[in-house]
Design a protein around this motif. Structure first.
Motif, PDB file in Angstrom:
ATOM      1  N   VAL A 155       0.853  -1.183   0.000  1.00  0.00           N
ATOM      2  CA  VAL A 155       0.000   0.000   0.000  1.00  0.00           C
ATOM      3  C   VAL A 155       0.892   1.237   0.000  1.00  0.00           C
ATOM      4  O   VAL A 155       1.819   1.338   0.817  1.00  0.00           O
ATOM      5  N   VAL A 156       0.621   2.166  -0.912  1.00  0.00           N
ATOM      6  CA  VAL A 156       1.424   3.381  -1.028  1.00  0.00           C
ATOM      7  C   VAL A 156       0.507   4.589  -1.183  1.00  0.00           C
ATOM      8  O   VAL A 156      -0.670   4.456  -1.539  1.00  0.00           O
ATOM      9  N   HIS A 157       1.049   5.756  -0.923  1.00  0.00           N
ATOM     10  CA  HIS A 157       0.299   6.986  -1.153  1.00  0.00           C
ATOM     11  C   HIS A 157       0.085   7.150  -2.654  1.00  0.00           C
ATOM     12  O   HIS A 157       0.965   6.836  -3.459  1.00  0.00           O
ATOM     13  N   SER A 158      -1.072   7.625  -3.064  1.00  0.00           N
ATOM     14  CA  SER A 158      -1.389   7.716  -4.490  1.00  0.00           C
ATOM     15  C   SER A 158      -0.444   8.641  -5.242  1.00  0.00           C
ATOM     16  O   SER A 158      -0.235   8.473  -6.455  1.00  0.00           O
ATOM     17  N   SER A 159       0.151   9.610  -4.548  1.00  0.00           N
ATOM     18  CA  SER A 159       1.106  10.512  -5.206  1.00  0.00           C
ATOM     19  C   SER A 159       2.496   9.916  -5.287  1.00  0.00           C
ATOM     20  O   SER A 159       3.430  10.569  -5.754  1.00  0.00           O
ATOM     21  N   CYS A 160       2.658   8.679  -4.829  1.00  0.00           N
ATOM     22  CA  CYS A 160       3.920   7.955  -4.943  1.00  0.00           C
ATOM     23  C   CYS A 160       3.787   6.824  -5.956  1.00  0.00           C
ATOM     24  O   CYS A 160       4.426   5.774  -5.837  1.00  0.00           O
ATOM     25  N   VAL A 161       2.919   7.037  -6.939  1.00  0.00           N
ATOM     26  CA  VAL A 161       2.678   6.040  -7.974  1.00  0.00           C
ATOM     27  C   VAL A 161       2.710   6.719  -9.341  1.00  0.00           C
ATOM     28  O   VAL A 161       2.085   7.763  -9.531  1.00  0.00           O
ATOM     29  N   ALA A 162       3.460   6.141 -10.261  1.00  0.00           N
ATOM     30  CA  ALA A 162       3.525   6.668 -11.621  1.00  0.00           C
ATOM     31  C   ALA A 162       2.845   5.690 -12.569  1.00  0.00           C
ATOM     32  O   ALA A 162       3.249   4.526 -12.674  1.00  0.00           O
ATOM     33  N   LYS A 163       1.797   6.143 -13.235  1.00  0.00           N
ATOM     34  CA  LYS A 163       1.100   5.305 -14.203  1.00  0.00           C
ATOM     35  C   LYS A 163       1.921   5.215 -15.474  1.00  0.00           C
ATOM     36  O   LYS A 163       2.445   6.221 -15.966  1.00  0.00           O
ATOM     37  N   ILE A 164       2.049   4.008 -16.033  1.00  0.00           N
ATOM     38  CA  ILE A 164       2.877   3.808 -17.218  1.00  0.00           C
ATOM     39  C   ILE A 164       2.071   3.139 -18.327  1.00  0.00           C
ATOM     40  O   ILE A 164       0.953   2.652 -18.112  1.00  0.00           O
ATOM     41  N   ASN A 165       2.667   3.128 -19.512  1.00  0.00           N
ATOM     42  CA  ASN A 165       2.053   2.483 -20.664  1.00  0.00           C
ATOM     43  C   ASN A 165       1.891   0.985 -20.392  1.00  0.00           C
ATOM     44  O   ASN A 165       2.867   0.311 -20.052  1.00  0.00           O
ATOM     45  N   PRO A 166       0.701   0.440 -20.552  1.00  0.00           N
ATOM     46  CA  PRO A 166       0.502  -0.990 -20.275  1.00  0.00           C
ATOM     47  C   PRO A 166       1.288  -1.903 -21.205  1.00  0.00           C
ATOM     48  O   PRO A 166       1.435  -3.094 -20.927  1.00  0.00           O
ATOM     49  N   GLU A 167       1.801  -1.354 -22.308  1.00  0.00           N
ATOM     50  CA  GLU A 167       2.607  -2.162 -23.221  1.00  0.00           C
ATOM     51  C   GLU A 167       4.042  -2.315 -22.740  1.00  0.00           C
ATOM     52  O   GLU A 167       4.783  -3.163 -23.236  1.00  0.00           O
ATOM     53  N   ALA A 168       4.457  -1.493 -21.785  1.00  0.00           N
ATOM     54  CA  ALA A 168       5.835  -1.554 -21.298  1.00  0.00           C
ATOM     55  C   ALA A 168       6.070  -2.848 -20.527  1.00  0.00           C
ATOM     56  O   ALA A 168       5.251  -3.221 -19.672  1.00  0.00           O
ATOM     57  N   PRO A 169       7.165  -3.550 -20.789  1.00  0.00           N
ATOM     58  CA  PRO A 169       7.452  -4.807 -20.083  1.00  0.00           C
ATOM     59  C   PRO A 169       7.816  -4.538 -18.629  1.00  0.00           C
ATOM     60  O   PRO A 169       8.832  -3.900 -18.333  1.00  0.00           O
ATOM     61  N   LEU A 170       6.993  -5.014 -17.718  1.00  0.00           N
ATOM     62  CA  LEU A 170       7.183  -4.704 -16.311  1.00  0.00           C
ATOM     63  C   LEU A 170       8.493  -5.243 -15.750  1.00  0.00           C
ATOM     64  O   LEU A 170       9.068  -4.656 -14.827  1.00  0.00           O
ATOM     65  N   ASP A 171       8.977  -6.354 -16.306  1.00  0.00           N
ATOM     66  CA  ASP A 171      10.232  -6.914 -15.808  1.00  0.00           C
ATOM     67  C   ASP A 171      11.432  -6.065 -16.194  1.00  0.00           C
ATOM     68  O   ASP A 171      12.511  -6.210 -15.623  1.00  0.00           O
ATOM     69  N   LYS A 172      11.265  -5.172 -17.148  1.00  0.00           N
ATOM     70  CA  LYS A 172      12.347  -4.270 -17.561  1.00  0.00           C
ATOM     71  C   LYS A 172      12.187  -2.896 -16.912  1.00  0.00           C
ATOM     72  O   LYS A 172      13.147  -2.333 -16.398  1.00  0.00           O
ATOM     73  N   VAL A 173      10.981  -2.355 -16.942  1.00  0.00           N
ATOM     74  CA  VAL A 173      10.796  -0.966 -16.485  1.00  0.00           C
ATOM     75  C   VAL A 173      10.805  -0.824 -14.974  1.00  0.00           C
ATOM     76  O   VAL A 173      10.798   0.298 -14.464  1.00  0.00           O
ATOM     77  N   CYS A 174      10.837  -1.928 -14.242  1.00  0.00           N
ATOM     78  CA  CYS A 174      10.887  -1.809 -12.780  1.00  0.00           C
ATOM     79  C   CYS A 174      12.099  -1.002 -12.325  1.00  0.00           C
ATOM     80  O   CYS A 174      12.026  -0.294 -11.303  1.00  0.00           O
ATOM     81  N   VAL A 175      13.209  -1.051 -13.073  1.00  0.00           N
ATOM     82  CA  VAL A 175      14.407  -0.306 -12.664  1.00  0.00           C
ATOM     83  C   VAL A 175      14.238   1.192 -12.880  1.00  0.00           C
ATOM     84  O   VAL A 175      15.043   1.992 -12.374  1.00  0.00           O
ATOM     85  N   LEU A 176      13.198   1.602 -13.597  1.00  0.00           N
ATOM     86  CA  LEU A 176      12.976   3.027 -13.817  1.00  0.00           C
ATOM     87  C   LEU A 176      12.558   3.740 -12.537  1.00  0.00           C
ATOM     88  O   LEU A 176      12.708   4.953 -12.413  1.00  0.00           O
ATOM     89  N   SER A 177      12.030   3.003 -11.569  1.00  0.00           N
ATOM     90  CA  SER A 177      11.543   3.655 -10.364  1.00  0.00           C
ATOM     91  C   SER A 177      12.664   4.042  -9.407  1.00  0.00           C
ATOM     92  O   SER A 177      12.404   4.675  -8.388  1.00  0.00           O
ATOM     93  N   CYS A 178      13.909   3.681  -9.727  1.00  0.00           N
ATOM     94  CA  CYS A 178      15.022   4.110  -8.878  1.00  0.00           C
ATOM     95  C   CYS A 178      16.304   4.270  -9.677  1.00  0.00           C
ATOM     96  O   CYS A 178      16.693   5.368 -10.033  1.00  0.00           O
ATOM     97  N   GLY A 179      16.975   3.171  -9.976  1.00  0.00           N
ATOM     98  CA  GLY A 179      18.322   3.221 -10.531  1.00  0.00           C
ATOM     99  C   GLY A 179      18.460   4.043 -11.791  1.00  0.00           C
ATOM    100  O   GLY A 179      19.343   4.899 -11.906  1.00  0.00           O
ATOM    101  N   PHE A 180      17.594   3.798 -12.750  1.00  0.00           N
ATOM    102  CA  PHE A 180      17.738   4.507 -14.023  1.00  0.00           C
ATOM    103  C   PHE A 180      17.443   5.988 -13.882  1.00  0.00           C
ATOM    104  O   PHE A 180      18.211   6.837 -14.337  1.00  0.00           O
ATOM    105  N   CYS A 181      16.331   6.328 -13.240  1.00  0.00           N
ATOM    106  CA  CYS A 181      15.960   7.742 -13.157  1.00  0.00           C
ATOM    107  C   CYS A 181      16.959   8.534 -12.331  1.00  0.00           C
ATOM    108  O   CYS A 181      17.152   9.737 -12.571  1.00  0.00           O
ATOM    109  N   THR A 182      17.620   7.901 -11.370  1.00  0.00           N
ATOM    110  CA  THR A 182      18.615   8.606 -10.563  1.00  0.00           C
ATOM    111  C   THR A 182      19.775   9.075 -11.429  1.00  0.00           C
ATOM    112  O   THR A 182      20.148  10.249 -11.423  1.00  0.00           O
TER     113      THR A 182
END
Length: 311
Positions: A155-182
């Motif tokens: 459970v997270v605050h709604s403002s701590c969630v980024a909606k993404i394209n449903p076509e994006a492969p979740l096993d790849k884009v998971c790193v976007l939430s920290c390592g890559f964007c940093t």
């Protein structure tokens, strides 16, 4: 997922009960989201060194039992009262530095360190009611960075969630939430190398590779990777590095090596290791330039994520 809305969900999670002790994969109870919260089904989660650092609790305030994890991807299972921008079934990334969009920082062009949702590693409960949404046999299990992705549901605050394209492969884009964007974000948004400029990247782990990619996208003509592991250069080439320097292969300080290579120094330096020596080298390796130190000061907020040299 609709059948679980409003109900407590029992699922598996990796719980850290004590500092440095193995995580225990066990059944936990995850309460429904309250006002302005969302419950996510986590499908993929990565391991960041920050998780390890707080699990070890060396020099940190020990907060246990706790569910770590902050780099993940999943699907919205249900939403709490007042949530209008997200709906069950949305593909999302949890974000540990949320934005309320209302405070002075969120409205500023200079900072995104939200007064309400800025990163706070000591916060262990939800900000709405000061309670944890996880429990085991009635005992609260604390949150981590407002995300706690080492659980099948969180459970997270709604403002701590980024909606993404449903076509994006979740096993790849998971790193976007920290390592890559940093790494990418610090380079593109803060260092802002000009086209044709020279950039040095200290550390070619996940964050450093993202920083190199940012320099490439910005148009830097020379991107010099600096790392103690020469085997990383081949991978770094794929992310834009044009040259490589291993400090262990030189008798003089690496900043002097870089100065000789670049006729006086680089235009930008991005330090991605958290190693104090690397910080000093980065700060002294250029002409009039911006040096971004990602682990001593995360987006302007001091924190103790030092000694992240294995990233």
């Amino acid at each position: 997922m609709a059948s679980t809305a409003g109900k407590v969900i029992k699922c598996r999670a990796a719980v850290a009960w004590e500092a440095g002790k193995p995580l225990v994969v066990q059944e936990v109870e995850v309460a429904p989201p309250q006002a302005m919260e969302v419950r996510l089904k986590i499908l993929y989660t990565s391991l960041c060194h920050t998780d390890v650092y707080f699990w070890e609790a060396k020099g940190q305030t020990p907060v246990f039992p706790r569910i770590l994890g902050h780099e993940a991807a999943g699907i919205v299972e249900s939403v709490g009262e007042g949530v209008t921008e997200l709906a069950p079934g949305d593909h999302v990334l949890p974000v540990f530095t949320g934005e309320c969009k209302e405070c002075a920082h969120c409205k500023s062009e200079e900072s995104n360190m939200c007064e309400l949702l800025r990163i706070n590693p000591d916060r262990k409960v939800m900000i709405g009611d000061g309670q944890a949404r996880f429990s085991v046999n009635g005992q609260p299990i604390y949150h981590f960075l407002g995300t706690s992705t080492f659980s099948e549901y969180t459970v997270v605050h709604s403002s701590c969630v980024a909606k993404i394209n449903p076509e994006a492969p979740l096993d790849k884009v998971c790193v976007l939430s920290c390592g890559f964007c940093t790494g990418f974000g610090a380079t593109v948004n803060v260092a802002k190398p000009k086209k044709g400029s020279t950039v040095a990247i200290f550390g070619l782990g996940a964050v450093g590779l993202a920083a190199a990619e940012g320099a490439r996208v910005a148009g830097a003509s020379r991107i010099i990777g600096v790392d103690l592991n020469s085997n990383r250069f081949e991978t770094a080439k794929k992310f834009g590095c044009t040259e490589f320097v291993n400090p262990l292969e030189h008798t003089k300080p690496v900043q002097e090596v870089l100065a000789e290579m670049t006729n006086g120094g680089v235009d930008r330096a991005v330090e991605c290791t958290g190693n104090i020596n690397a910080m000093i080298q980065a700060f002294t390796t250029g002409n009039c330039f911006k040096c971004i130190e990602l682990f001593g000061c995360y987006r302007g907020q001091l924190h103790p994520f030092v000694d992240a040299t294995d990233l």
